[in-house]
Design a protein around this motif. Structure first.
Motif, PDB file in Angstrom:
ATOM      1  N   ILE A 122       1.643  -2.548  11.397  1.00 40.95           N
ATOM      2  CA  ILE A 122       1.469  -1.162  11.012  1.00 40.95           C
ATOM      3  C   ILE A 122       2.819  -0.743  10.436  1.00 40.95           C
ATOM      4  N   GLU A 123       2.793  -0.302   9.206  1.00 43.14           N
ATOM      5  CA  GLU A 123       4.024   0.165   8.581  1.00 43.14           C
ATOM      6  C   GLU A 123       3.963   1.667   8.433  1.00 43.14           C
ATOM      7  N   GLY A 124       5.131   2.291   8.390  1.00 41.36           N
ATOM      8  CA  GLY A 124       5.184   3.738   8.224  1.00 41.36           C
ATOM      9  C   GLY A 124       6.174   4.111   7.134  1.00 41.36           C
ATOM     10  N   MET A 146       0.830  -1.210   0.000  1.00 45.11           N
ATOM     11  CA  MET A 146       0.000   0.000   0.000  1.00 45.11           C
ATOM     12  C   MET A 146       0.867   1.264   0.000  1.00 45.11           C
ATOM     13  N   GLN A 147       2.097   1.138   0.525  1.00 45.08           N
ATOM     14  CA  GLN A 147       3.002   2.287   0.493  1.00 45.08           C
ATOM     15  C   GLN A 147       3.516   2.497  -0.927  1.00 45.08           C
ATOM     16  N   ILE A 148       3.768   1.378  -1.623  1.00 45.26           N
ATOM     17  CA  ILE A 148       4.145   1.486  -3.038  1.00 45.26           C
ATOM     18  C   ILE A 148       3.012   2.130  -3.831  1.00 45.26           C
ATOM     19  N   PHE A 205      10.744  -3.134  16.900  1.00 42.82           N
ATOM     20  CA  PHE A 205      10.351  -3.249  15.488  1.00 42.82           C
ATOM     21  C   PHE A 205      11.547  -3.032  14.578  1.00 42.82           C
ATOM     22  N   GLY A 206      11.327  -3.264  13.261  1.00 44.54           N
ATOM     23  CA  GLY A 206      12.370  -3.083  12.260  1.00 44.54           C
ATOM     24  C   GLY A 206      12.137  -1.816  11.461  1.00 44.54           C
ATOM     25  N   ALA A 207      13.226  -1.214  10.988  1.00 44.60           N
ATOM     26  CA  ALA A 207      13.095   0.063  10.287  1.00 44.60           C
ATOM     27  C   ALA A 207      14.352   0.344   9.487  1.00 44.60           C
ATOM     28  N   PRO A 244      15.389  -6.002   2.618  1.00 46.16           N
ATOM     29  CA  PRO A 244      15.677  -5.752   1.190  1.00 46.16           C
ATOM     30  C   PRO A 244      15.304  -4.336   0.752  1.00 46.16           C
ATOM     31  N   PHE A 245      14.356  -3.713   1.479  1.00 48.45           N
ATOM     32  CA  PHE A 245      13.809  -2.420   1.030  1.00 48.45           C
ATOM     33  C   PHE A 245      14.331  -1.231   1.815  1.00 48.45           C
ATOM     34  N   THR A 246      15.268  -1.466   2.753  1.00 55.06           N
ATOM     35  CA  THR A 246      15.885  -0.342   3.478  1.00 55.06           C
ATOM     36  C   THR A 246      17.396  -0.489   3.478  1.00 55.06           C
ATOM     37  N   PHE A 271      12.538   7.443   5.367  1.00 55.33           N
ATOM     38  CA  PHE A 271      12.684   6.265   6.240  1.00 55.33           C
ATOM     39  C   PHE A 271      11.373   5.495   6.270  1.00 55.33           C
ATOM     40  N   ALA A 272      11.484   4.240   6.701  1.00 52.54           N
ATOM     41  CA  ALA A 272      10.296   3.377   6.792  1.00 52.54           C
ATOM     42  C   ALA A 272      10.455   2.457   7.986  1.00 52.54           C
ATOM     43  N   PHE A 273       9.341   1.967   8.448  1.00 50.28           N
ATOM     44  CA  PHE A 273       9.396   1.023   9.572  1.00 50.28           C
ATOM     45  C   PHE A 273       8.212   0.078   9.481  1.00 50.28           C
ATOM     46  N   GLY A 274       8.348  -1.067  10.138  1.00 49.02           N
ATOM     47  CA  GLY A 274       7.249  -2.033  10.179  1.00 49.02           C
ATOM     48  C   GLY A 274       7.143  -2.647  11.559  1.00 49.02           C
ATOM     49  N   MET A 275       5.965  -2.531  12.159  1.00 47.95           N
ATOM     50  CA  MET A 275       5.786  -3.029  13.524  1.00 47.95           C
ATOM     51  C   MET A 275       4.769  -4.160  13.559  1.00 47.95           C
TER      52      MET A 275
HETATM   53  C1  2NL Z   1       9.285  -5.821  10.289  1.00 48.82           C
HETATM   54  C2  2NL Z   1      10.037  -4.822   9.534  1.00 48.82           C
HETATM   55  C3  2NL Z   1       9.855  -3.106   7.919  1.00 48.82           C
HETATM   56  C4  2NL Z   1       9.648  -1.537   6.123  1.00 48.82           C
HETATM   57  C5  2NL Z   1       9.116  -2.551   6.914  1.00 48.82           C
HETATM   58  C6  2NL Z   1       9.236  -0.383   3.971  1.00 48.82           C
HETATM   59  C7  2NL Z   1       8.283  -0.058   3.065  1.00 48.82           C
HETATM   60  C8  2NL Z   1       8.672   0.605   1.894  1.00 48.82           C
HETATM   61  C9  2NL Z   1       9.952   0.927   1.689  1.00 48.82           C
HETATM   62  C10 2NL Z   1      10.852   0.574   2.660  1.00 48.82           C
HETATM   63 CL1  2NL Z   1       7.478   0.991   0.748  1.00 48.82          CL
HETATM   64  N1  2NL Z   1      10.507  -0.064   3.761  1.00 48.82           N
HETATM   65  N2  2NL Z   1       8.853  -1.031   5.113  1.00 48.82           N
HETATM   66  C11 2NL Z   1      10.935  -1.098   6.361  1.00 48.82           C
HETATM   67  C12 2NL Z   1      11.656  -1.667   7.388  1.00 48.82           C
HETATM   68  C13 2NL Z   1      11.145  -2.671   8.168  1.00 48.82           C
HETATM   69  O1  2NL Z   1       9.274  -4.092   8.650  1.00 48.82           O
HETATM   70  O2  2NL Z   1       9.845  -6.604  10.973  1.00 48.82           O
HETATM   71  N3  2NL Z   1       7.984  -5.816  10.209  1.00 48.82           N
HETATM   72  C14 2NL Z   1       7.116  -6.713  10.908  1.00 48.82           C
END
Ligand code: 2NL
Length: 364
Positions: A235-237, A198-200, A307-309, A275-277, A330-334
């Motif tokens: 929840i991603e940011g 959804m962020q893409i 969480f990862g970011a 892969p995306f950060t 920056f981005a993160f995913g929780m």
């Molecule tokens: C985790 C870690 C992550 C992201 C999600 C993200 C999205 C876009 C570009 C770059 Cl469109 N990154 N999302 C980045 C870092 C970590 O999730 O463990 N989630 C449960």
């Protein structure tokens, strides 16, 4: 001969030949009416017809047989007596009618009565599930610093779920994600493994700056146990603009941790890989149970992984036609389930989805 039958005879046939006998004859008829009234229970209409009926009612018979053929000397008194009897019959029947109607009304009232003093039907209000409560807390924090909430489909194309996120086919990151595929008419689809698609989609649709969070359910290949499930809440940011630095990333993360865990919580970034950060980090916070001194919950490290970011990998911008030279973010995913379990002291993941009210009631 009965009193009723006497109305079928003339005065002469009855031997009534004086005003006194006329009065006594009418007196007898009136007494007969009164006893008929008290004997008749509900059949008011039959009673009325037998006395006031035009053709064969008693009063018509009296008029035809007593009054009309009466001798001139008796006609006056017969007329007077007949009028009195008629008035009496009509008054009593009307009274009776009112009584019957009132009784029917009372019966209807008793049937339809609503007792407003009775207690109402109590419908107990439910509570918001701790997953929902945690979502609302997370959304509150990010909305307060300018993020907006975006939601999207749980069924995604491999392009949005993988390729556009810099995860090509055969990339090892797919190992725990390559699952739950659906063969559809518009090509292969899968249950999304994160809310990043959804962020893409958002970046494809709108030019920078972007500041969004995406809550929702996600699905992965996992063996279920106390802390794992094939479905969890994420929840991603994402924040993208022309001059976002690692400092903005770190400051935002620290602000979030203090809001979520309290002002004393400290934050630590540990190198990681997504892969995306690039660079990527695991965000740890000082243990909410011991405050950092070490306990069983943090395995005596003083730190808890939250969480990862990371900073968005420039390769991702290429997929959404953003200028990687000018933009950064920056981005993160929780994992919301993880955060909820931590915050509310829940040690097993499955209870979150079992709808056991003994569990749910503990979090009003
Ligand atoms: C985790 C870690 C992550 C992201 C999600 C993200 C999205 C876009 C570009 C770059 Cl469109 N990154 N999302 C980045 C870092 C970590 O999730 O463990 N989630 C449960």
């Amino acid at each position: 001969m009965t009193t009723a039958d006497s109305a079928k005879q003339t005065l002469a046939q009855l031997g009534v030949d004086s005003p006194e006998k006329v009065s006594s004859l009418f007196g007898g008829m009136r007494g007969f009416f009164d006893s008929a009234v008290s004997a008749s229970e509900a059949d008011w209409k039959a009673l009325r017809d037998s006395w006031l009926g035009r053709k064969s009612g008693v009063l018509s018979l009296v008029t035809d047989n007593w009054l009309k053929p009466a001798s001139p000397e008796l006609k006056r008194v017969v007329g007077q007596e007949l009028n009195k009897l008629k008035a009496h019959v009509e008054a009593v029947l009307e009274q009776k009618r009112l009584e019957i109607e009132a009784a029917a009304e009372r019966a209807a009232q008793a049937r339809e009565h609503i007792d407003l003093s009775l207690p109402g039907v109590e419908r107990p209000l439910g509570t918001r599930h701790i997953i929902r409560q945690t979502y609302e807390e997370l959304e509150r924090i990010f909305l307060s610093i300018g993020f907006s909430v975006v939601q999207g489909p749980e069924i995604e194309s491999p392009y949005y779920n993988f390729e556009a996120l810099n995860i090509p086919e055969h990339h090892p990151a797919r190992d725990n994600m390559d699952t739950f595929y659906i063969e559809g008419t518009r090509g292969r689809r899968l249950l999304r493994t994160h809310t990043s698609p959804m962020q893409i989609r958002t970046m494809e649709k709108q030019p920078p700056p972007v500041r969004i969070i995406v809550p929702g359910k996600v699905y992965r290949r996992d063996n279920p146990d106390a802390t794992h499930s094939y479905m969890f809440h994420q929840i991603e940011g994402l924040a993208v603009d022309t001059d976002i630095t690692f400092c903005d990333f770190k400051g935002t993360v620290e602000y979030f941790v203090r809001e979520f865990l309290g002002p004393k919580a400290k934050t630590r970034l540990r190198p990681s890989y997504f892969p995306f950060t690039e660079p990527s980090a695991e965000v740890d916070a000082t243990c909410h149970v011991c405050g950092g001194s070490g306990c069983r919950v943090c395995k005596f490290s003083g730190w808890i992984e939250l969480f990862g970011a990371g900073m968005v990998d420039p390769a991702v911008y290429g997929f959404v036609k953003y200028d990687a030279e000018k933009l950064s973010g920056f981005a993160f995913g929780m994992g919301v389930d993880r955060l909820a379990m931590m915050k509310y002291g829940v040690s097993e993941l499955p209870v979150l989805c079992q709808n056991d009210v003994r569990f749910l009631r503990q979090f009003p």
